[in-house]
Design a protein around this motif. Sequence first.
Motif, PDB file in Angstrom:
ATOM      1  N   LEU A 187       0.816  -1.210   0.000  1.00  0.00           N
ATOM      2  CA  LEU A 187       0.000   0.000   0.000  1.00  0.00           C
ATOM      3  C   LEU A 187       0.855   1.267   0.000  1.00  0.00           C
ATOM      4  O   LEU A 187       0.540   2.242  -0.678  1.00  0.00           O
ATOM      5  CB  LEU A 187      -0.922  -0.010   1.224  1.00  0.00           C
ATOM      6  CG  LEU A 187      -1.887   1.166   1.384  1.00  0.00           C
ATOM      7  CD1 LEU A 187      -2.791   1.308   0.162  1.00  0.00           C
ATOM      8  CD2 LEU A 187      -2.735   0.984   2.648  1.00  0.00           C
ATOM      9  N   PRO A 190       2.440   2.422  -3.745  1.00  0.00           N
ATOM     10  CA  PRO A 190       1.530   3.155  -4.635  1.00  0.00           C
ATOM     11  C   PRO A 190       1.037   4.459  -4.034  1.00  0.00           C
ATOM     12  O   PRO A 190       0.796   5.430  -4.756  1.00  0.00           O
ATOM     13  CB  PRO A 190       0.382   2.167  -4.875  1.00  0.00           C
ATOM     14  CG  PRO A 190       0.509   1.111  -3.834  1.00  0.00           C
ATOM     15  CD  PRO A 190       1.954   1.050  -3.474  1.00  0.00           C
ATOM     16  N   TYR A 191       0.888   4.510  -2.711  1.00  0.00           N
ATOM     17  CA  TYR A 191       0.477   5.754  -2.059  1.00  0.00           C
ATOM     18  C   TYR A 191       1.517   6.850  -2.263  1.00  0.00           C
ATOM     19  O   TYR A 191       1.176   7.991  -2.620  1.00  0.00           O
ATOM     20  CB  TYR A 191       0.254   5.494  -0.567  1.00  0.00           C
ATOM     21  CG  TYR A 191       0.061   6.748   0.262  1.00  0.00           C
ATOM     22  CD1 TYR A 191      -1.126   7.461   0.207  1.00  0.00           C
ATOM     23  CD2 TYR A 191       1.076   7.215   1.096  1.00  0.00           C
ATOM     24  CE1 TYR A 191      -1.299   8.618   0.968  1.00  0.00           C
ATOM     25  CE2 TYR A 191       0.912   8.356   1.851  1.00  0.00           C
ATOM     26  CZ  TYR A 191      -0.279   9.057   1.786  1.00  0.00           C
ATOM     27  OH  TYR A 191      -0.437  10.195   2.526  1.00  0.00           O
ATOM     28  N   THR A 194       1.409   8.267  -5.699  1.00  0.00           N
ATOM     29  CA  THR A 194       0.210   9.075  -5.935  1.00  0.00           C
ATOM     30  C   THR A 194       0.332  10.446  -5.296  1.00  0.00           C
ATOM     31  O   THR A 194      -0.109  11.456  -5.868  1.00  0.00           O
ATOM     32  CB  THR A 194      -1.030   8.338  -5.416  1.00  0.00           C
ATOM     33  OG1 THR A 194      -1.016   6.989  -5.884  1.00  0.00           O
ATOM     34  CG2 THR A 194      -2.312   9.003  -5.903  1.00  0.00           C
ATOM     35  N   GLY A 221       0.869   4.049  -9.391  1.00  0.00           N
ATOM     36  CA  GLY A 221       0.294   3.975  -8.049  1.00  0.00           C
ATOM     37  C   GLY A 221      -1.215   3.934  -8.088  1.00  0.00           C
ATOM     38  O   GLY A 221      -1.812   3.138  -8.819  1.00  0.00           O
ATOM     39  N   MET A 222      -1.857   4.810  -7.347  1.00  0.00           N
ATOM     40  CA  MET A 222      -3.312   4.833  -7.247  1.00  0.00           C
ATOM     41  C   MET A 222      -3.947   5.890  -8.146  1.00  0.00           C
ATOM     42  O   MET A 222      -5.122   6.214  -7.987  1.00  0.00           O
ATOM     43  CB  MET A 222      -3.717   5.099  -5.787  1.00  0.00           C
ATOM     44  CG  MET A 222      -3.193   4.075  -4.814  1.00  0.00           C
ATOM     45  SD  MET A 222      -3.531   4.567  -3.099  1.00  0.00           S
ATOM     46  CE  MET A 222      -2.762   3.214  -2.203  1.00  0.00           C
ATOM     47  N   ALA A 225      -7.330   5.328  -9.729  1.00  0.00           N
ATOM     48  CA  ALA A 225      -8.470   5.289  -8.805  1.00  0.00           C
ATOM     49  C   ALA A 225      -8.916   6.681  -8.375  1.00  0.00           C
ATOM     50  O   ALA A 225     -10.088   6.871  -8.019  1.00  0.00           O
ATOM     51  CB  ALA A 225      -8.120   4.462  -7.566  1.00  0.00           C
ATOM     52  N   CYS A 261       0.930  -3.664 -12.862  1.00  0.00           N
ATOM     53  CA  CYS A 261      -0.368  -3.483 -12.202  1.00  0.00           C
ATOM     54  C   CYS A 261      -0.895  -4.790 -11.617  1.00  0.00           C
ATOM     55  O   CYS A 261      -1.801  -4.780 -10.796  1.00  0.00           O
ATOM     56  CB  CYS A 261      -1.388  -2.926 -13.198  1.00  0.00           C
ATOM     57  SG  CYS A 261      -0.953  -1.320 -13.897  1.00  0.00           S
ATOM     58  N   ALA A 266      -6.606  -3.514 -13.926  1.00  0.00           N
ATOM     59  CA  ALA A 266      -5.898  -2.354 -13.388  1.00  0.00           C
ATOM     60  C   ALA A 266      -5.084  -1.662 -14.472  1.00  0.00           C
ATOM     61  O   ALA A 266      -4.992  -0.424 -14.503  1.00  0.00           O
ATOM     62  CB  ALA A 266      -4.986  -2.784 -12.241  1.00  0.00           C
TER      63      ALA A 266
END
Length: 326
Positions: A187, A190-191, A194, A221-222, A225, A261, A266
Motif C-alpha cells: 500500500l 503506490p500511495y 500518488t 500507483g493509485m 483510482a 499493475c 488495473a
Amino acid sequence: MTEPIALDVHTHLIPINPARLEGLAGVAWDSASEVLSLDGHEVGMKPLFRPAALLDWMAQNHVAHAFVSVPPPTYRQHLRGDAARQWVAYLNDELAAIAAASGGRLTALVHLPTESPALAAEIVAESGPRGLRHFAMPTGTGDERTLGSDEFEPLWHVLDDLAAFVFFHPGECADGRLTSFYLGNLLGNPYESTVALAHLVFAGVLERHPRLTPCFAHGGGMLSAVAGRWQRGYATRRPGLDTGRRAPDEVFGQLYVDCICHSEAAAIAAEAVVTPEHVVFGSDWPFPMGLVAPHEQLAGYAAERRRAYLTTNAQGLLARIARGHN
C-alpha cells in the motif's frame, strides 16, 4: 513463441566497487557473503550486485534494452552536503560504468537526490553537456517537503530544457500503520507515487514543463483510482486548488507509467488516464513484486495489449526521448 520485449524501463542494480565503498561512511561491503550494509540496514538480494544476472535474465526473456536505476535501499535520504554528494557520485559513476560495459543493452538512469534539490539540479546541469538525458528520482524527499515545492523549480527547469526522461520510484512510506502485513510495499509504495503525482499536477509542474517525460513505477500507483476525484475537485473549485491552471485531465496525457499493475483490469484503468500508448513494460527486476516472469505473468492479457506494452509503446517512448520534444 516468446514475444520480444523492446524495452524494460524498470530494472535495478546496486553497483559494487569495493575500493570506493571503503571510503564511504555508513557503508560496508562483505564480499564473502555478498551483503551490503547501508547505515545499519543489510541488503542481501544477490542479483542486485550482479550485472551479469540482469543481462542473463534479459537474454532469457528476449528483452532488447533496459533502463537501470538504483533501488530504494540506496536512497539514503538523510544525507546532506558533502556526504550526499559523495554517495550520489559513487552511485552514478559506477552505474554508468556498468551500462558502458553492457554492449549497449543497458542505459543507466542518473540518480537525482530529491532530499537535496539544489544538488539534483547541479547533477542534471552537468549531465546535459555529456549527452545524458535519462534520470531517476525518488517520489519523496524523506521529509515533509514535496515535489511541488518552490525549491524544486530549478530542477524541473533544467530537466525540461533537456527534454529529459525521468523515472519516478517510491521510497519508504513513513506511515507507521503500514508496518504490518507488508503494507509498506503493498500500500505504501503506490500511495507515495500518488502523493508525488498530486503535487506535480496541482502545483502546475507538468503544465509548466511540457518537454519533460515523466514515467511512474507500478502503473502510476493509485492514480487511476483517484484521477476522476481530482478532476471533480478541480471542476468544483475545492479550497486550495488553483483553477487558473490546466485541469488534471489535461496534463495526465504527459505521463507514462509502467505496466506493473498485476491485473489486466488495473492496467486498463491506467490506460484510461494516461492514454493506452503511454503504458510501457517494466519488470522491477529482480524484486518478486515485479514482472520477473513477464511472459507468464502477462500471458492472460489481450494479445494486442501485451504487444503494445512489450513493443509498440516502448518504441514510441524511445522515439519521443530521441526527438527531445513532445
